[in-house]
Design a protein around this motif. Structure first.
Motif, PDB file in Angstrom:
ATOM      1  N   LYS A   1       0.788  -1.210  -0.023  1.00 35.60           N
ATOM      2  CA  LYS A   1      -0.100  -0.139  -0.134  1.00 35.60           C
ATOM      3  C   LYS A   1       0.783   1.207   0.201  1.00 35.60           C
ATOM      4  O   LYS A   1       2.108   1.119   0.072  1.00 35.60           O
ATOM      5  CB  LYS A   1      -0.968   0.029   1.390  1.00 35.60           C
ATOM      6  N   GLY A   2       0.438   2.403  -0.189  1.00 35.23           N
ATOM      7  CA  GLY A   2       0.982   3.385  -0.055  1.00 35.23           C
ATOM      8  C   GLY A   2       0.829   3.861   1.238  1.00 35.23           C
ATOM      9  O   GLY A   2      -0.110   3.370   1.848  1.00 35.23           O
ATOM     10  N   PRO A   3       1.154   5.456   0.931  1.00 38.77           N
ATOM     11  CA  PRO A   3       1.816   6.022   2.617  1.00 38.77           C
ATOM     12  C   PRO A   3       0.156   6.279   3.277  1.00 38.77           C
ATOM     13  O   PRO A   3      -0.848   6.293   2.536  1.00 38.77           O
ATOM     14  CB  PRO A   3       2.256   7.074   2.508  1.00 38.77           C
ATOM     15  N   PRO A   4       0.118   6.474   4.711  1.00 37.67           N
ATOM     16  CA  PRO A   4      -0.963   6.655   4.933  1.00 37.67           C
ATOM     17  C   PRO A   4      -1.482   7.756   5.107  1.00 37.67           C
ATOM     18  O   PRO A   4      -0.767   8.614   4.620  1.00 37.67           O
ATOM     19  CB  PRO A   4      -0.949   6.393   6.674  1.00 37.67           C
TER      20      PRO A   4
ATOM     21  N   TRP B   1      -6.806   8.660  -4.245  1.00 34.64           N
ATOM     22  CA  TRP B   1      -6.248   8.376  -2.555  1.00 34.64           C
ATOM     23  C   TRP B   1      -6.224   6.947  -2.195  1.00 34.64           C
ATOM     24  O   TRP B   1      -7.162   6.290  -1.025  1.00 34.64           O
ATOM     25  CB  TRP B   1      -7.249   9.708  -1.662  1.00 34.64           C
ATOM     26  N   CYS B   2      -6.198   5.837  -3.020  1.00 38.60           N
ATOM     27  CA  CYS B   2      -6.911   4.604  -2.981  1.00 38.60           C
ATOM     28  C   CYS B   2      -5.156   4.735  -2.743  1.00 38.60           C
ATOM     29  O   CYS B   2      -3.778   4.344  -3.034  1.00 38.60           O
ATOM     30  CB  CYS B   2      -6.469   4.295  -4.988  1.00 38.60           C
ATOM     31  N   ASP B   3      -5.547   3.348  -1.275  1.00 35.49           N
ATOM     32  CA  ASP B   3      -4.668   3.062  -0.352  1.00 35.49           C
ATOM     33  C   ASP B   3      -3.107   1.985  -1.321  1.00 35.49           C
ATOM     34  O   ASP B   3      -1.999   1.643  -1.886  1.00 35.49           O
ATOM     35  CB  ASP B   3      -5.231   2.186   0.267  1.00 35.49           C
ATOM     36  N   PHE B   4      -4.277   1.846  -3.014  1.00 35.79           N
ATOM     37  CA  PHE B   4      -3.303   0.728  -3.439  1.00 35.79           C
ATOM     38  C   PHE B   4      -2.740   0.723  -4.905  1.00 35.79           C
ATOM     39  O   PHE B   4      -1.859   0.293  -5.932  1.00 35.79           O
ATOM     40  CB  PHE B   4      -4.179  -0.548  -4.525  1.00 35.79           C
ATOM     41  N   ARG B   5      -2.797   2.596  -4.988  1.00 35.71           N
ATOM     42  CA  ARG B   5      -1.960   3.462  -6.402  1.00 35.71           C
ATOM     43  C   ARG B   5      -0.660   2.846  -6.905  1.00 35.71           C
ATOM     44  O   ARG B   5      -0.133   3.080  -8.012  1.00 35.71           O
ATOM     45  CB  ARG B   5      -2.083   4.930  -5.794  1.00 35.71           C
TER      46      ARG B   5
ATOM     47  N   THR C   1      -2.943   2.266 -13.720  1.00 33.75           N
ATOM     48  CA  THR C   1      -4.131   2.989 -14.812  1.00 33.75           C
ATOM     49  C   THR C   1      -4.606   3.321 -13.483  1.00 33.75           C
ATOM     50  O   THR C   1      -4.731   4.992 -13.764  1.00 33.75           O
ATOM     51  CB  THR C   1      -5.446   1.438 -14.531  1.00 33.75           C
ATOM     52  N   GLY C   2      -4.299   3.294 -11.886  1.00 37.27           N
ATOM     53  CA  GLY C   2      -4.802   4.882 -11.305  1.00 37.27           C
ATOM     54  C   GLY C   2      -3.925   5.249 -10.834  1.00 37.27           C
ATOM     55  O   GLY C   2      -4.504   6.479 -10.990  1.00 37.27           O
ATOM     56  N   GLN C   3      -2.974   5.255 -11.046  1.00 37.88           N
ATOM     57  CA  GLN C   3      -1.706   6.459 -11.528  1.00 37.88           C
ATOM     58  C   GLN C   3      -2.251   6.947 -12.637  1.00 37.88           C
ATOM     59  O   GLN C   3      -1.334   8.451 -12.536  1.00 37.88           O
ATOM     60  CB  GLN C   3      -0.627   5.815 -11.263  1.00 37.88           C
ATOM     61  N   ALA C   4      -2.079   6.902 -14.284  1.00 38.28           N
ATOM     62  CA  ALA C   4      -2.078   7.402 -15.267  1.00 38.28           C
ATOM     63  C   ALA C   4      -3.685   8.488 -14.613  1.00 38.28           C
ATOM     64  O   ALA C   4      -3.931   9.067 -15.386  1.00 38.28           O
ATOM     65  CB  ALA C   4      -2.718   6.538 -16.446  1.00 38.28           C
TER      66      ALA C   4
END
Length: 281
Positions: A42-45, A250-254, A259-262
């Protein structure tokens, strides 16, 4: 997938409000959280989650205090004890938000009568439907006359509305859980928005609850279809597609989702906090 034996009861889908919401928002996020093992990193909190968690914890502990210690000052001290700098830009921003959250509690706690003991705080409840085994944790369950009331604390930037209370799948499922677990009447749900000091409420009916159950069962059926497709050899990416949008920011799994990053620019972990000059925080 384990096959069901003829004549055996239909297996219920184990569901929580957050689990169903994850798939409804984005099937790929559901897959990352509940299907893939090991779970992708996951990304940062986020700072706004830090704020919400601290306020919830302080209110839970406040009700656990002896009656004569349930004061606004005690609520502030409980908040200070669980506060974390996680997700904030720096220590100064964290301290500013700690003071702001303490102010919310200072205003909110006097609206609570210390003698009105909740039936439950952070209470786990559960219920079954024709297709689901639903469980969840309720912030607070109040006794109002002969009925119980589901209370949910909110700390977001926008005050809650009656439409939000009526349309919340989680609150509707909590009502079912309270009814089945505590075996007492429960229809009313309330969203207590601490930053604005407002309460948004809705009285559920059998029809409104049935509508929520039907939608939840539809989501569970879609999850089962996607899961079966993967077991039958389909690509997990095809069975659990992305649903790109603003929520990708703000998705934890970015970090694990190109696709979410784009879809959205990267956001700072404190970016969901209201600006200091916002009218309602």
């Amino acid at each position: 997938m384990q096959l069901e034996m003829p004549g055996m009861p239909r297996r219920l889908f184990p569901a929580t409000p957050s689990k169903l919401a994850a798939f409804a928002d984005c099937p790929r996020r559901y897959r990352f959280a509940y299907v893939d093992r090991p779970t992708p990193p996951k990304g940062p909190p986020w700072a706004h989650n830090t704020v919400g968690s601290a306020v919830h914890a302080a209110l839970r502990s406040w009700w656990e205090l002896p009656r004569d210690r349930r004061t606004a000052a005690a609520a502030r001290q409980l908040l200070y004890g669980v506060w974390s700098d996680t997700g904030f830009r720096d220590a100064e921003q964290s301290a500013s938000w700690r003071a702001r959250a303490a102010g919310w509690l200072t205003d909110y706690v006097p609206t609570l009568h210390p003698d009105d003991e909740p039936v439950g705080t952070e209470r786990q409840v559960a219920a079954t439907t024709a297709a689901l085994a639903v469980s969840g944790r309720v912030d607070r369950i109040d006794q109002r006359g002969d009925e119980l009331v589901v209370v949910d604390y909110k700390t977001g930037r926008v005050p809650s509305t009656e439409d939000e209370a009526r349309g919340s799948p989680a609150l509707a499922l909590y009502v079912l859980g309270v009814q089945r677990t505590l075996r007492r009447p429960c229809r009313r749900v309330e969203l207590h928005h601490l930053p604005s000091g407002t309460v948004a409420a809705f009285e559920h009916t059998e029809r409104s609850l049935a509508n929520h159950v039907r939608r939840a069962e539809d989501i569970a059926a879609d999850i089962a279809v996607a899961t079966q497709r993967v077991e039958d050899g389909a690509s997990p990416d095809e069975a659990f597609p992305t649903a790109p949008g603003r929520q990708c920011g703000w998705c934890d799994f970015r970090p694990s989702c190109p696709t979410g990053q784009a879809a959205t620019p990267v956001r700072e972990t404190w970016s969901s906090l209201p600006a200091d000059d916002d009218a309602v925080v």
